[in-house]
Design a protein around this motif. Structure first.
Motif, mmCIF file in Angstrom:
data_model
loop_
_atom_site.group_PDB
_atom_site.id
_atom_site.type_symbol
_atom_site.label_atom_id
_atom_site.label_comp_id
_atom_site.label_asym_id
_atom_site.label_seq_id
_atom_site.Cartn_x
_atom_site.Cartn_y
_atom_site.Cartn_z
ATOM 1 N N TYR A 1 38.692 -31.660 -51.129
ATOM 2 C CA TYR A 1 39.623 -32.068 -52.045
ATOM 3 C C TYR A 1 40.324 -33.192 -51.717
ATOM 4 N N PHE B 1 38.308 -32.919 -56.827
ATOM 5 C CA PHE B 1 37.152 -32.329 -55.891
ATOM 6 C C PHE B 1 36.612 -33.557 -55.548
ATOM 7 N N TYR C 1 30.987 -31.599 -51.856
ATOM 8 C CA TYR C 1 30.554 -30.373 -51.610
ATOM 9 C C TYR C 1 29.351 -30.245 -50.726
ATOM 10 N N ASP D 1 26.379 -31.902 -54.221
ATOM 11 C CA ASP D 1 27.341 -32.601 -55.483
ATOM 12 C C ASP D 1 28.150 -33.461 -54.463
ATOM 13 N N SER E 1 29.803 -36.038 -56.671
ATOM 14 C CA SER E 1 30.340 -36.716 -58.023
ATOM 15 C C SER E 1 31.814 -37.035 -57.649
#
Lengths: 114, 115
Positions: B35, B45, B48, B56, B58
């Protein structure tokens, strides 16, 4: 995309005052809800969480939060704050669908004066 | 170790330089998260990992940002050609299960300052 809104960026209270920090989220599905706290100079840590069941959940240090599904809210409360509660508080929402991440609010800085 | 550790704790760099930030998650935690925390902006975020793969990505703000995780443990976040707007605290967290369903344990963060 889901979003999380925390109503107050800064809150100042005197010791023994009651606390309520607002948190609203935008997501129509089933959610998991969290409050994290960051004390000065310390890591973010979990305060409490709601997954299912009783919508009134109790966390550490006398904090509690109530999930009101109809209002998309998960407000944090404490009946009587202490100076040691001075910290930044973050509400976070996770979608209960195997999704991998949390969406955090922008945080509320609480200052408790002795 | 006992908790999530990150290094360095502080990093000052010049605009245009590359930086690497490291995260050591709690042993046994398969999920790892990066983060970015900017003043008044909450936690943003970035990426991950589940094991060594990143399902992810994104949240990565641009192609200057990349991350990898090796051995299901240590992760490195790399920022190339740093810009002043990259200045922030970069937080790493790990969890046993998915973040949406399980408690995340956070590290102390790396404060990045780009001059």
């Amino acid at each position: 995309a889901q979003s999380v809104s925390q109503h107050n960026h800064h809150v100042i209270l005197s010791e023994a005052a009651s606390l309520e920090l607002g948190c609203n989220y935008s997501y129509g599905g089933t959610v998991n809800l969290f409050w994290y706290v960051q004390y000065p100079g310390q890591h973010l840590q979990l305060l409490l969480k709601y997954f299912s069941g009783d919508p009134l959940v109790k966390g550490i240090k006398g904090f509690e939060a109530e999930f009101i599904k109809s209002k998309f809210s998960f407000n944090l409360r404490k009946p009587s704050v202490q100076w040691s509660d001075t910290a930044e508080y973050f509400c976070a929402v996770g979608m209960n669908s195997g999704y991998s991440t949390l969406t955090f609010g922008k945080g509320t800085m609480l200052l408790v004066s002795p | 170790g006992a908790g999530v550790s990150q290094s360095p704790s502080n990093k000052v760099t010049e605009k245009g330089k590359d930086v690497e930030l490291r995260c050591d998650p709690i042993s046994g935690h398969t999920a790892l998260y990066w983060y970015r925390q900017s003043l008044g902006q909450g936690l943003e975020f970035l990426i991950y990992f589940q094991g060594n793969s990143a399902p992810d990505k994104s949240g990565l703000p641009s192609d200057r940002f990349s991350a990898e995780r090796t051995g299901g443990s240590v992760s490195t976040l790399t920022i190339q050609r740093t810009q002043q707007e990259d200045s922030a605290v970069y937080l790493c967290a790990s969890s046993v299960g998915l973040a949406g369903e399980d408690e995340q344990f956070f590290g102390p963060g790396t404060r990045l300052t780009v001059l």
